[in-house]
Design an enzyme around this catalytic site. Structure first.
Site, mmCIF file in Angstrom:
data_model
loop_
_atom_site.group_PDB
_atom_site.id
_atom_site.type_symbol
_atom_site.label_atom_id
_atom_site.label_comp_id
_atom_site.label_asym_id
_atom_site.label_seq_id
_atom_site.Cartn_x
_atom_site.Cartn_y
_atom_site.Cartn_z
ATOM 1 N N ARG A 55 53.448 46.162 40.726
ATOM 2 C CA ARG A 55 53.317 44.733 41.012
ATOM 3 C C ARG A 55 53.344 44.491 42.521
ATOM 4 O O ARG A 55 52.768 43.518 43.017
ATOM 5 C CB ARG A 55 54.439 43.939 40.314
ATOM 6 C CG ARG A 55 54.419 42.447 40.631
ATOM 7 C CD ARG A 55 55.212 41.649 39.609
ATOM 8 N NE ARG A 55 56.591 42.079 39.495
ATOM 9 C CZ ARG A 55 57.600 41.668 40.280
ATOM 10 N NH1 ARG A 55 57.366 40.809 41.262
ATOM 11 N NH2 ARG A 55 58.825 42.110 40.086
ATOM 12 N N TYR A 108 34.728 24.371 41.666
ATOM 13 C CA TYR A 108 34.867 24.935 40.326
ATOM 14 C C TYR A 108 35.909 24.141 39.539
ATOM 15 O O TYR A 108 36.939 23.726 40.085
ATOM 16 C CB TYR A 108 35.281 26.402 40.468
ATOM 17 C CG TYR A 108 35.715 27.062 39.185
ATOM 18 C CD1 TYR A 108 34.868 27.128 38.083
ATOM 19 C CD2 TYR A 108 36.978 27.632 39.080
ATOM 20 C CE1 TYR A 108 35.264 27.736 36.909
ATOM 21 C CE2 TYR A 108 37.385 28.250 37.912
ATOM 22 C CZ TYR A 108 36.530 28.300 36.831
ATOM 23 O OH TYR A 108 36.922 28.897 35.669
ATOM 24 N N ASP A 181 36.271 29.700 48.893
ATOM 25 C CA ASP A 181 35.945 30.506 47.724
ATOM 26 C C ASP A 181 34.529 31.046 47.907
ATOM 27 O O ASP A 181 33.558 30.295 47.906
ATOM 28 C CB ASP A 181 36.037 29.646 46.456
ATOM 29 C CG ASP A 181 35.884 30.463 45.183
ATOM 30 O OD1 ASP A 181 35.231 31.511 45.218
ATOM 31 O OD2 ASP A 181 36.413 30.025 44.135
ATOM 32 N N LYS A 206 33.256 38.281 39.064
ATOM 33 C CA LYS A 206 31.862 37.869 39.192
ATOM 34 C C LYS A 206 31.020 38.961 39.861
ATOM 35 O O LYS A 206 30.971 40.083 39.387
ATOM 36 C CB LYS A 206 31.794 36.542 39.945
ATOM 37 C CG LYS A 206 32.723 35.448 39.385
ATOM 38 C CD LYS A 206 32.494 35.152 37.923
ATOM 39 C CE LYS A 206 33.229 33.924 37.415
ATOM 40 N NZ LYS A 206 34.689 34.001 37.437
#
Length: 391
Positions: A55, A108, A181, A206
């Site tokens: 993590r 978005y 973004d 993406k």
């Protein structure tokens, strides 16, 4: 090195003895052992030390982070479990109750949702601007509580390209941290850090991974001090990247420049043909002449991108019918894969927005979003044409 070269020659660590694996090893271990408590404590001090717990850091994930920093020309990267994990992690790390965020109006839907949630739960003020005029940002940002400017290189789904050079210069002059973004452009078409952005966010799901088999996100930082400021909050949030997802993303990154050329060529060809179809009332593609962002897109982007949207004369019902009639293209929410996908934003990705909010975001009821893949352009057009034919 040119970006094509950087995409292939990823950052990797040598094996003991000095040999270099050509493929980044997949390290699935969740924890790493030490010989002394002092070494373990030292390793826990920051994001770049020895590996302690995945993590906090992992060899495969770090290879992805270093590779993305190289592609975006940044100082460092934090990899996340998803694009929304990256957006949420950055916003939660940098905002406090009472702060103000200036955001591009057409973003978005998930970004709209998290900004709305922050406004409702923590009293963060969100001011939305069109994104075309730096003066509008300056007017909204001249406030002591303004902390962030949030933009998208290519807005989803209208294709708007904001005035990145002007807006980012204005943000820097006012001491406002900027977040861009870059998921729809990828580093192949635009590198916002080169225009003055502080943080670039990606949904690596993406174009970066590119094969519809990965869920991931990343934030690339212009300044390493800012990365170190954000990193502890993201560790606490727990939205860390999975090593296998990072490994798959690295496989995709190697062919990113090749795929983006095909995505852009196909999308440009389809945009031209859609614009001439009598059943289509508008086409939104930033490199299509007549698009409101055409001039700035030609300056900021190295290509028009692989996503376009178009409005159908029959409105909402026509849009929904189209996405159910296509045969080669598939009805699915994501984008950026090698296959062509379609969605009807008003009833899916932007369903959180009511009528006025949809109109403000530039999303018509009959708008269809198409993520254009790398199939043959003629085959794609034949599929579109039959789906548009009267029944």
């Amino acid at each position: 090195m040119e970006l094509n070269t950087r995409a292939v020659h990823i950052f990797n660590e040598p094996f003991q003895g000095g040999s270099w694996p050509l493929s980044v090893p997949l390290v699935q271990s969740s924890a790493f052992a030490f010989d002394s408590a002092a070494e373990l404590a030292e390793a826990m001090a920051g994001p770049d030390g020895q590996y302690v717990y995945s993590r906090r850091g992992n060899p495969t994930v770090r290879a992805l982070e270093q590779t993305l920093a190289g592609l975006e020309q940044g100082a460092g990267t934090i990899a996340f479990a998803s694009g929304m994990g990256a957006i949420s992690g950055v916003l939660l790390a940098l905002l406090r109750p009472g702060d103000r965020v200036v955001a591009q109006r057409c973003l978005y839907g998930g970004t709209h949702a998290v900004l709305g949630d922050l406004a409702e739960r923590y009293g963060i003020e969100v001011v939305r601007i069109p994104g075309d005029d730096p003066a509008e940002f300056e007017a909204a940002a001249v406030h002591p509580a303004t902390r962030l400017l949030v933009l998208e290189t290519i807005a989803n789904p209208t294709g708007q390209v904001p005035d990145l050079p002007g807006l980012l210069a204005a943000a820097r002059a006012l001491g406002v941290t900027s977040v861009v973004d870059n998921s729809l452009a990828s580093p192949v078409l635009c590198r916002p850090l080169e225009h003055g952005a502080d943080i670039v966010v990606h949904s690596t799901t993406k174009y970066l991974s590119g094969h519809s088999d990965v869920l991931g996100g990343a934030a690339v930082f212009a300044d390493d001090a800012l990365r170190r400021r954000v990193w502890p909050r993201t560790v606490e949030l727990g939205a860390c990247a999975d090593p296998f997802a990072a490994w798959l993303t690295l496989r995709g990154v190697a062919t990113l420049p090749l795929r983006m050329r095909e995505h852009c060529a196909n999308a440009a060809a389809l945009a031209e043909r859609l614009a001439a179809h009598p059943g289509v009332t508008a086409v939104h593609y930033p490199w299509l002449a007549g698009h409101p962002s055409y001039d700035v897109a030609r300056k900021v982007l190295a290509g028009g991108g692989g996503m376009l949207s178009f409005e159908l004369a029959g409105g909402r019902e026509a849009g929904r019918a189209f996405v159910e009639r296509v045969r080669l293209a598939r009805l699915a929410l994501s984008l950026g894969g090698v296959e062509t996908l379609v969605t009807h934003p008003a009833s899916t990705s932007h369903r959180e927005l009511d009528g006025p909010a949809l109109a403000a975001a530039g999303i018509a009821p009959g708008l269809v979003r198409m993520s254009v893949g790398i199939e043959d352009a003629g085959d794609l057009w034949a599929d579109i044409e039959q789906a548009l034919s009267p029944r």
